[in-house]
Design a protein around this motif. Structure first.
Motif, mmCIF file in Angstrom:
data_model
loop_
_atom_site.group_PDB
_atom_site.id
_atom_site.type_symbol
_atom_site.label_atom_id
_atom_site.label_comp_id
_atom_site.label_asym_id
_atom_site.label_seq_id
_atom_site.Cartn_x
_atom_site.Cartn_y
_atom_site.Cartn_z
ATOM 1 N N PRO A 93 0.809 -1.228 0.000
ATOM 2 C CA PRO A 93 0.000 0.000 0.000
ATOM 3 C C PRO A 93 0.841 1.277 0.000
ATOM 4 O O PRO A 93 1.805 1.394 0.762
ATOM 5 N N VAL A 94 0.475 2.185 -0.884
ATOM 6 C CA VAL A 94 1.133 3.486 -0.963
ATOM 7 C C VAL A 94 0.052 4.566 -1.054
ATOM 8 O O VAL A 94 -1.027 4.336 -1.602
ATOM 9 N N ARG A 95 0.353 5.733 -0.537
ATOM 10 C CA ARG A 95 -0.578 6.836 -0.603
ATOM 11 C C ARG A 95 -0.524 7.484 -1.984
ATOM 12 O O ARG A 95 0.528 7.591 -2.599
ATOM 13 N N ALA A 96 -1.682 7.897 -2.467
ATOM 14 C CA ALA A 96 -1.776 8.674 -3.705
ATOM 15 C C ALA A 96 -2.260 10.070 -3.314
ATOM 16 O O ALA A 96 -3.354 10.505 -3.675
ATOM 17 N N ARG A 98 -3.933 12.977 -1.349
ATOM 18 C CA ARG A 98 -5.189 12.993 -0.600
ATOM 19 C C ARG A 98 -6.253 12.134 -1.265
ATOM 20 O O ARG A 98 -7.320 11.905 -0.683
ATOM 21 N N GLY A 100 -6.273 8.890 -1.990
ATOM 22 C CA GLY A 100 -6.488 7.606 -1.360
ATOM 23 C C GLY A 100 -5.208 6.803 -1.295
ATOM 24 O O GLY A 100 -4.106 7.358 -1.376
ATOM 25 N N ALA A 101 -5.343 5.501 -1.147
ATOM 26 C CA ALA A 101 -4.194 4.596 -1.096
ATOM 27 C C ALA A 101 -4.445 3.426 -2.031
ATOM 28 O O ALA A 101 -5.585 2.996 -2.217
ATOM 29 N N TRP A 116 -8.040 -0.246 -3.897
ATOM 30 C CA TRP A 116 -8.148 1.202 -3.700
ATOM 31 C C TRP A 116 -8.897 1.486 -2.406
ATOM 32 O O TRP A 116 -10.018 1.025 -2.217
ATOM 33 N N GLN A 117 -8.237 2.216 -1.510
ATOM 34 C CA GLN A 117 -8.884 2.705 -0.299
ATOM 35 C C GLN A 117 -9.097 4.197 -0.488
ATOM 36 O O GLN A 117 -8.143 4.962 -0.608
ATOM 37 N N GLY A 119 -9.791 8.113 -0.396
ATOM 38 C CA GLY A 119 -9.637 9.312 0.401
ATOM 39 C C GLY A 119 -10.603 10.327 -0.171
ATOM 40 O O GLY A 119 -11.820 10.163 -0.085
#
Length: 271
Positions: A93-96, A98, A100-101, A116-117, A119
């Motif tokens: 998992p990496v942040r994209a 704001r 999401g991740a 996709w989580q 945000g």
């Protein structure tokens, strides 16, 4: 944007050698417009609503392919389930920003998918309408392992269908079956299905890898397939009828494979 149910398909993107050529192809084919994303990335819009993204490949070894993302409200826990169920985590998992991740993984048969989580960005703003995503299905040779994997990781419930005569799609042949997936907590069946599993049979070359086939809704399947060819694409499976409409599998002018699907109520089928 509407929130997506846990494990529902929520986004697609395509990795291309030439981003500008991709914008021309899909802009002409689906009527998409584009806005710049972060880096070599373009958001695709239909009627002003987000439907997909196009990205320039940063590594020539990456496949030229459409990718599917499934929604999760806990990406770390989902990644852990993938490992426990025998899958491979390709990108942790990496942040994209704001938005999401995200993470990327492969099922036990080797088919690659994303997580996709959300945000600020939930995913599709439009789907199941012409010019937008409407379906995804994994094609595999290891149906038993793969069925168990998706049921364990995502909680999918399967509905097996009779696919006699469905081999034109490069999907299931008579006798091997097609499985529809419904999310956990729903009544399994065509009305709740969000994707499916097909089988790659011995009729296809042994080197053909497992993959996800992503479908876009169109008003007229025959016309869309013909238009794709005029734009420099190729037909992988000519238009054919299925219980849920009329479908064709095509490649864009850079080799990315996808399908177009006309629903039975989209209008008169061209012969």
């Amino acid at each position: 944007m509407a929130a997506f149910a846990q494990s529902a398909p929520c986004w697609v993107d395509v990795q291309l050698p030439d981003l500008e050529a991709g914008k021309r192809f899909y802009g002409e084919l689906f009527g998409w417009t584009f806005r710049a994303g972060d880096g070599p990335y373009a958001d695709a819009l239909s009627d002003g609503k987000l439907v997909a993204a196009l990205a320039a490949k940063q590594d020539g070894r990456m496949p030229t392919a459409w990718g599917i993302y499934f929604a999760t409200d806990d990406i770390v826990a989902t990644v852990a389930r993938i490992r426990e169920a025998g899958g491979q985590v390709i990108t942790d998992p990496v942040r994209a920003g704001r938005a999401g991740a995200l993470a990327q993984a492969a099922d036990p048969g080797g088919a690659v998918f994303g997580l996709w989580q959300a945000g600020d960005c939930e995913g599709f703003e439009k789907q199941n309408e012409p010019g937008s995503f409407c379906w995804t299905e994994v094609h595999t040779r290891q149906k038993d392992r793969v069925d168990a994997f998706y049921e364990e990781v995502f909680g999918f419930q399967g509905t097996d269908l009779d696919t006699s005569g469905a081999g034109e799609s490069g999907a299931a042949e008579s006798g091997v079956g097609f499985r529809m997936w419904s999310p956990a907590g729903t009544e399994p069946g065509p009305d709740t299905a969000v994707g499916g599993r097909s089988v790659i049979t011995d009729a296809f070359p042994a080197e053909m890898p497992s993959y996800f086939l992503n479908c876009f809704a169109v008003e007229d399947c025959n016309a869309a397939a013909g238009h794709a060819v005029r734009l420099g694409g190729r037909i992988s499976a000519p238009p054919f009828d299925i219980p849920y409409g009329r479908m064709a599998v095509v490649q864009d002018d850079q080799g990315a494979v996808f399908a177009v699907l006309q629903s039975p109520v989209s209008g008169k089928r061209a012969e």
